[in-house]
Design an enzyme around this catalytic site. Structure first.
Site, PDB file in Angstrom:
ATOM      1  CD  GLU A  23      29.353  45.984  59.244  1.00 33.40           C
ATOM      2  OE1 GLU A  23      30.483  46.441  58.361  1.00 33.40           O
ATOM      3  OE2 GLU A  23      29.099  45.596  60.221  1.00 33.40           O
ATOM      4  CD  GLU A  51      25.224  42.031  60.250  1.00 34.41           C
ATOM      5  OE1 GLU A  51      26.370  41.736  60.132  1.00 34.41           O
ATOM      6  OE2 GLU A  51      24.457  42.837  59.481  1.00 34.41           O
TER       7      GLU A  51
END
Length: 517
Positions: A127, A274
């Protein structure tokens, strides 16, 4: 997820078992799979050797690390477990600035282990564009340098390179047909997607319907977030394509596909690195429950293994990594941050997935024989309260723990609670949340029966109408109450509150031992 993940090693567990070649990575993952991340903010985390043994017992076929832990890579050699390794965010500067550093990283973390350890992907950062935007200009450079090092080692066709993104890089994600990448990130995303297309690598996305629901309560229905069956009137419809969406995750995946198409890229698959649902939260997260976590993850697994695809791309089913395998009890401050796991740190289940036809799920499979028992480490008053509820309002069959009966001895609260908890758990059909009792109970695959005492999970039990509390029959008033359906209008508010409180999970130290003499 939060920045504290950066120091964590994550392991992805694939629950679907299928035969894979031992050396031909290019043939891997022809079928979509479900994986589970494991963070290391866990008390008494298993050693690398024990961890790999646990993975093998569970028939795990893929592992994902958020770094390149040498101990784990060494232990995974010759196991046929496929590995995704990663470059932590704090190493991007060095690798993105130096081809020599990138080559050294590949030699040290890939070449030294491959092919005995089957490394399949490198995840560069996590991220990065949203959590450490200052490193964004280095991201593509780091990816290209690592790829060049793989080419030099002749491993570029076996090992793919990509980077996981937060869902927030996609704006206006519903309806999916109107989605697009954040314009401020196009200078990175456009060349990155061209690289992924050229090298046959996936776009890695961290997608959480839980957060979409929490941020849009009243707009996004809970059932849509949990993959629950919907009537046509409750399906979400994209007004531009007229495609019907029965769950939030599919909409998020299609939003990523549309965003890529807007940049003229149509051949890069989405890999969901995820996704999950927490089983416990504080007062601000009332939907973080065991039932909802079980429902989401079970339905998610079924959705993937059924090759359901998405409304926009029914021919493509994304593989998904569930977050996560173990509850990370050392996380803070949010309660939910420590409650995403399928297992406690001692490898016992937080809840059992309800999945059918999915292959080998072993310890987390409801087809296995399982029991509900009392945990160690709780005071007798707490156990007694849970025991009283199980044998009273819970309507467990506690006749076998009466004086003279087969399970009365040893005559102590812990032993009687074990039997009562299992009686209730079996009576409820092993339903999610039925083995909790204010956090003092746990599920185990070890039969707690002893001597002539056979636990309900090991026999067919005829549930009698008599209710008992530990070793004493309840009063006639409670007896009459037990014969009628449980309606909140008939029960005092204080009693209801007490009963509900018994199901608020607490994380404590656990063990399978029940008999205490």
């Amino acid at each position: 997820m939060v920045n504290s993940k950066l120091s964590a090693v994550f392991i992805t567990v694939v629950f679907i078992y299928f035969t894979v070649p031992s050396t031909a990575n290019q043939e891997q993952d022809k079928e979509p799979f479900v994986g589970v991340n494991i963070g290391t903010d866990v008390s008494n985390l298993l050693s690398a050797k024990d961890l790999v043994s646990f993975l093998q017992v569970q028939k795990i076929s893929h592992v994902r690390l958020y770094d390149a832990n040498p101990n784990i890579l060494k232990e995974l050699a010759n196991t046929k477990i496929r590995v995704i390794i990663s470059v932590p965010n704090n190493q991007l500067l060095a690798i993105g600035s130096s081809n020599t550093t990138a080559a050294s990283w590949i030699n040290r973390n890939v070449v030294d282990y491959y092919p005995e350890t089957l490394i399949t992907h490198i995840g560069v950062g996590d991220e990065v564009l949203t959590t450490v935007p200052s490193s964004a200009p280095l991201l593509l450079a780091a990816i290209q340098s690592l790829y060049s090092a793989l080419v030099a080692a002749n491993l570029h066709t076996q090992v793919k390179v990509s980077t996981p993104h937060a869902a927030s890089i996609v704006l206006d994600s519903f309806p999916p047909s109107q989605a697009y990448f954040n314009q401020s990130l196009i200078y990175v995303m456009a060349p990155l997607l061209q690289f992924l297309s050229k090298t046959g690598s996936p776009l890695m996305m961290n997608l959480y319907p839980y957060y979409v629901f929490m941020e849009n309560k009243g707009v996004v229905p809970l059932d849509n977030s949990l993959f629950k069956p919907l009537t046509p009137s409750k399906e979400m419809v994209d007004p531009n394509t007229l495609l019907h969406y029965t769950n939030v995750l599919d909409a998020m995946i299609d939003a990523a596909y549309v965003s890529m198409k807007n940049l003229n890229v149509t051949d890069v698959p989405v890999l969901v690195t995820e996704s999950g649902w927490p089983s416990k939260g504080d007062s601000k997260e009332p939907y973080a429950t065991i039932d909802n976590a079980d429902t989401y993850n079970s339905n998610l697994i079924n959705h993937v293994i059924d090759h359901s695809g998405t409304p926009l791309h029914p021919e493509i089913t994304s593989s998904v990594f569930i977050y996560e395998l173990f509850n990370e009890d050392l996380r803070s401050p949010l309660v939910s941050e420590a409650s995403w796991g399928l297992f406690y740190s001692n490898s016992t289940t937080v809840y059992l997935l309800h999945v059918s036809g999915s292959g080998t799920f072993l310890a987390n499979d409801t087809t296995n024989q399982t029991y509900c028992i009392a945990m160690d480490g709780f005071d007798l008053k707490t156990l007694q309260a849970a025991l009283d509820w199980a044998c009273g309002p819970g309507r467990a069959n506690c006749s076998e723990i009466q004086p003279g009966e087969s399970c009365y001895q040893p005559n102590n609260v812990k032993n009687h609670a074990c039997y009562a908890f299992d009686s209730y758990y079996q009576k409820e059909g092993k339903a999610p949340g039925s083995c909790d009792f204010k956090g003092v109970a746990m599920i185990t695959a070890t039969d707690p029966s002893h001597g002539s005492c056979v636990f309900p999970g090991s026999k067919k039990v005829v549930y009698k109408t008599r209710a008992v509390v530990n070793s004493t029959e309840v009063s006639s008033g409670a007896e009459r109450l037990k014969l009628f359906p449980f309606h909140t209008s008939q029960i005092p508010a204080t009693t209801i509150a007490f009963c509900i409180s018994l199901f608020i999970p607490l994380i404590r130290k656990k063990t399978n031992q029940c008999i205490i003499i």
